[in-house]
Design a protein around this motif. Structure first.
Motif, PDB file in Angstrom:
ATOM      1  N   UNK A  83       0.964  -1.313   0.096  1.00 35.12           N
ATOM      2  CA  UNK A  83       0.007   0.042   0.188  1.00 35.12           C
ATOM      3  C   UNK A  83       0.782   1.258   0.118  1.00 35.12           C
ATOM      4  N   UNK A  84       2.144   1.107   0.368  1.00 33.05           N
ATOM      5  CA  UNK A  84       2.865   2.611   0.426  1.00 33.05           C
ATOM      6  C   UNK A  84       4.118   2.296   0.013  1.00 33.05           C
ATOM      7  N   UNK A  85       4.896   3.295  -0.490  1.00 35.08           N
ATOM      8  CA  UNK A  85       6.190   3.642  -0.441  1.00 35.08           C
ATOM      9  C   UNK A  85       6.780   4.238   0.889  1.00 35.08           C
ATOM     10  N   UNK A  86       8.178   3.781   1.195  1.00 36.41           N
ATOM     11  CA  UNK A  86       8.828   4.328   2.150  1.00 36.41           C
ATOM     12  C   UNK A  86      10.090   5.344   1.665  1.00 36.41           C
ATOM     13  N   UNK A  87       9.825   6.417   2.628  1.00 34.44           N
ATOM     14  CA  UNK A  87      11.285   7.473   1.985  1.00 34.44           C
ATOM     15  C   UNK A  87      11.527   8.047   3.287  1.00 34.44           C
ATOM     16  N   UNK A  88      12.691   8.688   3.235  1.00 27.69           N
ATOM     17  CA  UNK A  88      13.049   9.840   4.307  1.00 27.69           C
ATOM     18  C   UNK A  88      13.046  11.337   3.553  1.00 27.69           C
ATOM     19  N   UNK A  89      12.727  12.118   4.300  1.00 38.57           N
ATOM     20  CA  UNK A  89      12.724  13.666   4.013  1.00 38.57           C
ATOM     21  C   UNK A  89      12.548  14.400   5.388  1.00 38.57           C
ATOM     22  N   UNK A  90      13.409  15.428   5.296  1.00 40.07           N
ATOM     23  CA  UNK A  90      13.471  16.368   6.273  1.00 40.07           C
ATOM     24  C   UNK A  90      13.920  15.692   7.808  1.00 40.07           C
ATOM     25  N   UNK A  91      14.915  14.724   7.782  1.00 38.04           N
ATOM     26  CA  UNK A  91      15.200  13.910   8.764  1.00 38.04           C
ATOM     27  C   UNK A  91      14.339  12.968   9.442  1.00 38.04           C
ATOM     28  N   UNK A  92      13.374  12.528   8.576  1.00 41.74           N
ATOM     29  CA  UNK A  92      12.553  11.339   9.272  1.00 41.74           C
ATOM     30  C   UNK A  92      11.929  10.793   8.251  1.00 41.74           C
ATOM     31  N   UNK A  93      11.409   9.381   8.666  1.00 37.23           N
ATOM     32  CA  UNK A  93      10.790   8.490   8.059  1.00 37.23           C
ATOM     33  C   UNK A  93       9.279   8.688   7.432  1.00 37.23           C
ATOM     34  N   UNK A  94       8.972   8.402   6.273  1.00 37.72           N
ATOM     35  CA  UNK A  94       7.517   8.733   6.162  1.00 37.72           C
ATOM     36  C   UNK A  94       7.234   7.848   5.071  1.00 37.72           C
ATOM     37  N   UNK A  95       5.787   7.569   4.944  1.00 35.70           N
ATOM     38  CA  UNK A  95       5.060   6.773   4.012  1.00 35.70           C
ATOM     39  C   UNK A  95       4.349   7.586   2.992  1.00 35.70           C
ATOM     40  N   UNK A  96       4.413   6.995   2.017  1.00 39.35           N
ATOM     41  CA  UNK A  96       3.597   7.898   0.678  1.00 39.35           C
ATOM     42  C   UNK A  96       2.600   6.684   0.048  1.00 39.35           C
ATOM     43  N   UNK A  97       1.498   7.293  -0.104  1.00 37.26           N
ATOM     44  CA  UNK A  97       0.654   6.112  -0.898  1.00 37.26           C
ATOM     45  C   UNK A  97       0.895   6.180  -2.467  1.00 37.26           C
ATOM     46  N   UNK A  98       0.443   5.040  -3.195  1.00 35.83           N
ATOM     47  CA  UNK A  98       0.496   4.962  -4.492  1.00 35.83           C
ATOM     48  C   UNK A  98      -0.356   6.209  -4.994  1.00 35.83           C
ATOM     49  N   UNK A  99      -1.713   6.642  -4.287  1.00 35.41           N
ATOM     50  CA  UNK A  99      -2.378   7.662  -5.217  1.00 35.41           C
ATOM     51  C   UNK A  99      -1.670   9.043  -5.079  1.00 35.41           C
ATOM     52  N   UNK A 100      -0.979   9.172  -3.862  1.00 33.47           N
ATOM     53  CA  UNK A 100      -0.216  10.482  -3.614  1.00 33.47           C
ATOM     54  C   UNK A 100       0.620  10.589  -4.910  1.00 33.47           C
ATOM     55  N   UNK A 101       1.656   9.463  -4.950  1.00 32.03           N
ATOM     56  CA  UNK A 101       2.654   9.411  -6.026  1.00 32.03           C
ATOM     57  C   UNK A 101       2.188   9.876  -7.491  1.00 32.03           C
TER      58      UNK A 101
END
Length: 252
Positions: A192-210
């Motif tokens: 369901x999600x992509x995993x990323x780092x940004x601004x010094x933290x871990x975050x998830x991003x959905x397929x729809x957001x991408x």
């Protein structure tokens, strides 16, 4: 309300850029259900709270991910990220007007041709890079599983730049006014999600957001940092074959 610093300039789609889809599909026809090459990693801010250096944070994140999975983690210092930002974009911390951000394909091409600073004696060079369609979820997953990540650019909505906004998901009834461009490094995914780092933290991003907000994505090939990793990632010979196929596809 505290917002974050951006720094990706508008996408420039160079027709000479290798197309990654077909070579990756041949190398990895069915991507695994999940992959995460930087699970539970602590990420530096790398000065992206003060400067629009996100394109170089993406470079540093890729190197940290690859080396952490394949050998031992190589972590660029903040000053090295700033030096790399200045070398590519002309940024000078003493002249605020030079903090203009950068174009992703320019950052990647300089990395390939001239290299960037990294800890130790060796400059870091990118072997090759290729365009991945941001609308193709399986193609993005292949790049992450096979190459250790995906370097992407987003036209980021204002709410996603706010400190504490949580995971990035898209709903059309939300105020999705665009704040500007931002570069991030995807180091993992699940169903369901992509995993990323940004601004010094871990975050998830959905397929729809991408699909909605990603305007460029690149699979990166690094023989210097990424080979002989357990699992689905390639050995050196497979990387050579992939690069040859990318170049053949680009010349058609």
């Amino acid at each position: 309300m505290i917002t974050r610093k951006l720094g990706k300039l508008p996408a420039r789609h160079d027709p000479r850029t290798f197309r990654m889809a077909e070579p990756l599909a041949a190398a990895l026809p069915v991507p695994p259900l999940s992959a995460n090459w930087a699970n539970d990693v602590s990420w530096p801010m790398w000065a992206n709270d003060r400067y629009g250096c996100c394109t170089q944070v993406g470079v540093a994140s890729a190197i940290r991910t690859w080396t952490g999975a394949a050998q031992a983690p190589v972590l660029l210092s903040e000053s090295q990220v700033m030096d790399n930002y200045g070398a590519e974009s002309g940024f000078n911390p003493d002249i605020p007007s030079t903090d203009r951000g950068a174009v992703e394909v320019d950052v990647l091409e300089r990395w390939r041709v001239e290299g960037y600073e990294r800890p130790g004696q060796t400059r870091d060079y990118l072997t090759a890079y290729g365009f991945v369609n941001p609308q193709d979820v399986a193609g993005a997953q292949r790049s992450i599983a096979f190459l250790g990540g995906l370097y992407i650019g987003l036209s980021l909505p204002e709410w996603a730049c706010v400190v504490g906004c949580g995971d990035w998901d898209y709903t059309p009834d939300r105020n999705n006014a665009i704040a500007g461009g931002h570069c991030v490094w995807l180091h993992g995914y699940d169903a369901d999600w992509f995993y990323l780092n940004t601004w010094g933290e871990q975050k998830r991003m959905s397929h729809a957001f991408m699909r909605q907000f990603c305007d460029e994505a690149y699979g990166l090939v690094s023989r210097q940092n990424w080979m002989c990793v357990d699992g689905v990632s390639p050995n050196g010979e497979m990387l050579d074959a992939l690069v040859s196929e990318m170049r053949a596809a680009a010349s058609v």
